[in-house]
Design a protein around this motif. Structure first.
Motif, PDB file in Angstrom:
ATOM      1  N   LEU A 135      42.990  -5.156  -8.830  1.00  0.00           N
ATOM      2  CA  LEU A 135      43.684  -5.721  -9.988  1.00  0.00           C
ATOM      3  C   LEU A 135      43.016  -6.975 -10.547  1.00  0.00           C
ATOM      4  CD1 LEU A 135      47.415  -5.226  -8.946  1.00  0.00           C
ATOM      5  CD2 LEU A 135      46.083  -3.887 -10.572  1.00  0.00           C
ATOM      6  N   SER A 136      42.052  -7.533  -9.812  1.00  0.00           N
ATOM      7  CA  SER A 136      41.425  -8.762 -10.315  1.00  0.00           C
ATOM      8  C   SER A 136      40.619  -8.510 -11.584  1.00  0.00           C
ATOM      9  CB  SER A 136      40.547  -9.393  -9.234  1.00  0.00           C
ATOM     10  OG  SER A 136      39.498  -8.524  -8.900  1.00  0.00           O
ATOM     11  N   MET A 180      44.787  -6.215  -4.578  1.00  0.00           N
ATOM     12  CA  MET A 180      44.480  -7.518  -5.173  1.00  0.00           C
ATOM     13  C   MET A 180      43.047  -7.494  -5.725  1.00  0.00           C
ATOM     14  SD  MET A 180      45.186 -11.160  -3.405  1.00  0.00           S
ATOM     15  CE  MET A 180      43.873 -11.164  -2.214  1.00  0.00           C
ATOM     16  N   ARG A 233      46.960 -11.795 -10.741  1.00  0.00           N
ATOM     17  CA  ARG A 233      46.476 -12.859 -11.604  1.00  0.00           C
ATOM     18  C   ARG A 233      47.323 -12.843 -12.868  1.00  0.00           C
ATOM     19  NH1 ARG A 233      42.086 -15.827 -10.490  1.00  0.00           N
ATOM     20  NH2 ARG A 233      40.809 -15.116  -8.758  1.00  0.00           N
ATOM     21  N   ARG A 253      46.600 -17.554 -10.182  1.00  0.00           N
ATOM     22  CA  ARG A 253      47.098 -16.547  -9.240  1.00  0.00           C
ATOM     23  C   ARG A 253      48.597 -16.686  -9.039  1.00  0.00           C
ATOM     24  NH1 ARG A 253      45.782 -12.664  -6.576  1.00  0.00           N
ATOM     25  NH2 ARG A 253      43.645 -12.596  -7.264  1.00  0.00           N
ATOM     26  N   ARG A 277      37.797 -16.298 -15.369  1.00  0.00           N
ATOM     27  CA  ARG A 277      38.043 -15.900 -13.984  1.00  0.00           C
ATOM     28  C   ARG A 277      36.823 -16.168 -13.100  1.00  0.00           C
ATOM     29  NH1 ARG A 277      36.946 -11.471 -11.115  1.00  0.00           N
ATOM     30  NH2 ARG A 277      36.319 -10.249 -12.920  1.00  0.00           N
TER      31      ARG A 277
END
Lengths: 322, 326
Positions: free
Chosen positions: B46-47, B43, B166, B161, B234
Motif C-alpha cells: 500500500l505504500s 503495508m 499512509r 503514516r 514519500r
C-alpha cells in the motif's frame, strides 16, 4: 500557418544556439535518454572539457531509453559525417564492432566511456576505455560490505536492476562471485543469496526490496546494481527496521543515496566518477588530434564512499561533478 | 437462487474479472506463502499503491471518454520538479508551489486535448509526442539535477503514516469516490460515457464532446502530477527519471480493471482493483523468489490472462442477455 511560423522560429532559435565554428567536433553517444541523472554528471564533465579546450561537443542521448539500434544508427551517421572523434558506451559486445572499426579506419578516434565491450580491446577496435571495471567493482562492493556482516548465517539479496543488460549483469556477477568465495571461506556459516529483478525506478525497487525482506526476515544485506535500492530506506523504516539493522550497498552518488546514508540505511556506495567519464575522453581525443598522442585506459571507479564521507562529497554532488 | 438478471448485471460490470482474479490470487497466495497475508506485507504494497492507482484512475476516465494518454509518466515527473524548484530555489510557500506544479500538469493535459481534438490527431500519437516533450522539459528546467526535497518540508498531511497506512491512501479513496460519483450519478459522467461510446451520437444529443474530452485530459494529467508529488514527498527525492515507464503500467492497470481501449466502458473501482491486482502480482513474484530473468514474463502473462478473462465474462454476460430477450 501560425503553427508553421512558431516551428520556424523555434528551429531558428535552436540553430542559433549552436556554438560557433570550433577546431574539432566531438560526439558522445549513450544508450540512455535525457532523464538519466547519472548521465547528467558525464555531460557536465564533457561540457567543461569542451569549454576548456574550445571544441564543439554534442552528447547524443537516445530518444528511447536502452534502444541500442538507435544508438548504432546515430554512430553510423556520425561516422559518415566525418566527425573528429567519438566517445560511446558499448553495452552489447557485437553490435558496434563494425561501425567502430569503420570509424577507426576512417581516422576517427573512438574511446569507450562508462561501459566497455566485455572483452575490452580484444572485442572491439576502440582505442581506450574510460570507466569502471564493472565486474571488479561489484566484487569489491561485496567484499567491502561483507566486513559489516553480522555473526551467524548470511542471506543476501541481489538486485539485478536490468536483467540482460551487461552493466547490471557484470556488477551483480561481481557481487555473486564474491559471495561464492565468502561461502567457501566460511564453511561453518550458512551463506545463501537470491537475485531479483529490482527494476530501474527508486519507488519500485524500494517496494520490491521491502516486500522481499518482510517475507524473508533472515536477509542480512542487499546489493543493488545501481542506486535505486536507496528507495527502500523509507519502507524499511515503516517495517520497523532500526538504523544499521539491515545493510545496503550500491553504486553512484545521488541525493537519495546520500540522504539514506545520513539516515543509516545505506552503508556503502561506489563512486565511478561520471564527471571523469565525460571529461577524459574529450581531453584524450583533443590530445590525439592536436599532438598525435595516443589514448590510454582509465579506471575511474573503485572509490568507496561511506556514511562518514557524506558531508564531504555532498558539496561536489551539488556542483554536479560527482 | 440468484436470478439471471443479477448474474448478468454482475458479469457486465467492467471490474468483475479483475475482482475475480484478485480474490482468486488472494486466496491462492495466502495458502501458498505464509508471508503474503500479513499487515507488514500489505503495508509495503500500500505504500506505492495510491500513486499508481491515481494515475490509473485518470487514465481510466480518459479511456472511457474514448481517448488515451501516454504522457502521464512524464507529467508524473514534471509536477514534482516544478513544485520542488519553486520551494527550494524560489522559496515559495509549499501549497502555492504544489498548486503551480498541478497547474503545469493541467496545462500539459490541455495541450494534449487541443492537439488531439482540434487537429484530429489520434491521442496515441499526440500524447506520445508529449511524453518526450514533457520529459525533456523536466530535464531542462532542472538542468538535469532537480533540487533536493527540503528536510523540513511538511509532508505528513500527504504521506504521513496512520498505523499501517499512509495518508495518501485516504486522498486516493476520497478522489476515487468523487470520480465514481461523477461517473455514475451526474450528467457529466453520462456525457463521458456517451462521448466515448459514440462521439457522433453524443454530439447529435447536444453534448460538447470537446469540453468533455478536454476535461478528461486535464483531469488525467492533474492526477498524474498529483501522484508524482505524492511519490516525491514519500521518498523525499526528485529525479528526472521519476515515473519512467509508468504510462504502460497505468494503461495495463486500467485495462485489467475493465476499461476498454475503444471507449465507453470502465469504472473508477476497476482502476483501483486493476492497480491492486498488478501490485500484488509484483509482490508475490518477489516473495516467491521468481528468478529475475522471468519476472517480466510472469507479469506480462498475468496481464494477458486478466484481459482474456475480461472478454470472456463480457461475452458470457451478452449471451445471458440474448437468452433473456428470447
Amino acid at each position: 500557418m501560425k503553427l508553421l511560423k512558431i516551428s520556424a522560429i523555434l528551429i531558428s532559435m535552436m540553430l542559433l544556439s549552436l556554438p560557433a565554428n570550433a577546431k574539432y567536433k566531438f560526439s558522445v553517444l549513450t544508450q540512455v535518454d535525457t532523464s538519466n541523472t547519472f548521465w547528467q554528471g558525464i555531460k557536465r564533465g564533457m561540457d567543461d572539457a569542451c569549454e576548456t579546450l574550445d571544441v564543439d561537443c554534442q552528447l547524443v542521448f537516445n530518444q528511447e531509453n536502452g534502444n541500442l539500434q538507435m544508438q548504432l544508427t546515430n554512430l553510423e551517421a556520425l561516422v559518415e559525417q566525418g566527425i573528429d572523434g567519438i566517445s560511446l558506451v558499448i553495452v552489447e559486445d557485437n553490435m558496434f564492432d563494425e561501425a567502430v572499426q569503420k570509424a577507426i579506419d576512417a581516422g576517427i578516434p573512438v574511446i569507450t566511456t562508462n561501459v566497455d565491450d566485455s572483452e575490452g580491446a580484444a572485442g572491439n577496435a576502440r582505442l581506450a576505455f574510460v570507466g569502471q571495471d564493472l565486474f571488479q567493482a561489484g566484487y569489491e562492493l561485496g567484499k567491502e560490505l561483507s566486513k559489516q556482516f553480522p555473526d551467524g548465517d548470511t542471506h543476501v539479496l541481489l538486485g539485478l536492476s536490468a536483467p540482460g543488460q551487461s552493466w547490471a549483469e557484470a556488477r551483480i556477477g561481481g557481487v555473486r562471485k564474491f559471495m561464492e568465495e565468502y561461502k567457501a571461506a566460511n564453511p561453518n556459516k550458512k551463506v545463501t543469496w537470491d537475485t531479483i529483478d529490482s527494476g530501474l525506478d527508486t519507488s519500485v525497487t524500494g517496494q520490491r526490496i521491502c516486500a522481499y525482506v518482510q517475507g524473508h526476515p533472515e536477509t542480512t544485506a542487499y546489493f543493488d546494481a545501481g542506486f535505486w535500492g536507496a528507495g527502500a530506506g523509507n519502507c524499511l523504516r515503516d517495517l520497523g527496521y532500526k538504523k544499521n539493522e539491515f545493510l545496503m550497498g550500491m553504486f553512484d552518488l545521488v541525493d537519495i543515496v546520500m540522504d539514506e546514508m545520513d539516515e543509516g540505511y545505506v552503508h556503502l556506495t561506489i563512486d565511478q566518477q561520471p564527471y571523469l567519464q565525460g571529461y577524459l575522453p574529450i581531453l584524450q581525443m583533443y590530445l590525439m588530434k592536436e599532438f598525435g598522442l595516443s589514448a590510454w585506459d582509465v579506471n575511474t571507479g573503485k572509490a568507496f564512499v561511506y556514511p562518514s564521507d557524506v558531508s564531504v562529497v555532498r558539496k561536489y554532488i551539488e556542483m554536479g561533478v560527482r | 437462487m440468484i436470478s439471471k438478471n443479477k448474474i448478468k448485471s454482475l458479469l457486465s460490470r467492467p471490474e468483475f474479472s479483475a475482482l475475480a482474479i484478485f480474490l482468486f490470487l488472494l486466496i491462492l497466495f495466502t495458502f501458498s506463502n505464509d508471508r503474503f497475508l500479513n499487515s507488514r506485507n500489505f503495508m509495503v504494497i500500500l505504500s506505492t499503491y495510491p500513486e499508481l492507482a491515481l494515475v490509473a484512475l485518470g487514465i481510466t476516465i480518459l479511456m472511457i471518454s474514448g481517448e488515451f494518454d501516454l504522457s502521464v509518466g512524464s507529467v508524473f515527473a514534471v509536477s514534482p520538479i516544478v513544485t520542488m524548484i519553486l520551494i527550494s530555489d524560489h522559496e515559495l510557500h509549499y501549497v502555492a508551489s504544489i498548486l503551480i506544479g498541478l497547474l503545469a500538469a493541467a496545462s500539459i493535459g490541455f495541450i494534449n486535448a487541443v492537439v488531439t481534438i482540434k487537429f484530429k490527431i489520434p491521442s496515441f500519437i499526440a500524447t506520445l509526442g508529449m511524453l518526450f516533450m514533457a520529459r525533456s522539459i523536466a530535464v531542462v528546467i532542472s538542468g538535469g539535477f532537480p533540487p533536493s526535497v527540503p528536510k523540513d518540508l511538511p509532508t505528513e498531511w500527504l504521506v504521513g503514516r496512520v498505523d499501517m497506512f499512509r495518508v495518501s491512501i485516504f486522498w486516493l479513496i476520497g478522489i476515487a469516490l468523487i470520480c465514481n460519483y461523477v461517473l455514475k450519478k451526474t450528467n457529466f459522467g453520462n456525457w463521458i460515457f456517451a462521448t466515448g461510446e459514440n462521439p457522433k451520437a453524443a454530439q447529435d444529443l447536444g453534448i460538447n464532446t470537446f469540453k468533455v474530452k478536454a476535461t478528461c485530459f486535464v483531469l488525467c494529467s492533474i492526477l498524474a502530477g498529483f501522484a508524482g508529488i505524492i511519490q516525491s514527498f514519500r521518498i523525499k527525492t526528485v529525479i528526472t527519471s521519476l515515473g519512467q515507464g509508468l504510462e504502460l503500467q497505468a494503461i495495463a492497470s486500467a485495462v485489467v480493471g475493465g476499461a476498454s481501449l475503444m471507449g465507453g466502458i470502465g469504472s473508477a473501482f476497476g482502476a483501483l482493483i486493476g492497480t491492486l491486482l498488478l501490485s500484488i502480482i509484483d509482490n508475490i513474484l518477489i516473495l516467491s523468489r521468481v528468478d529475475g530473468n522471468w519476472f517480466k514474463f510472469a507479469v506480462g502473462a498475468l496481464i494477458v490472462i486478466a484481459v482474456i478473462l475480461n472478454t470472456v465474462t463480457k461475452n458470457t454476460a451478452d449471451k445471458i442477455r440474448l437468452k433473456d430477450d428470447e
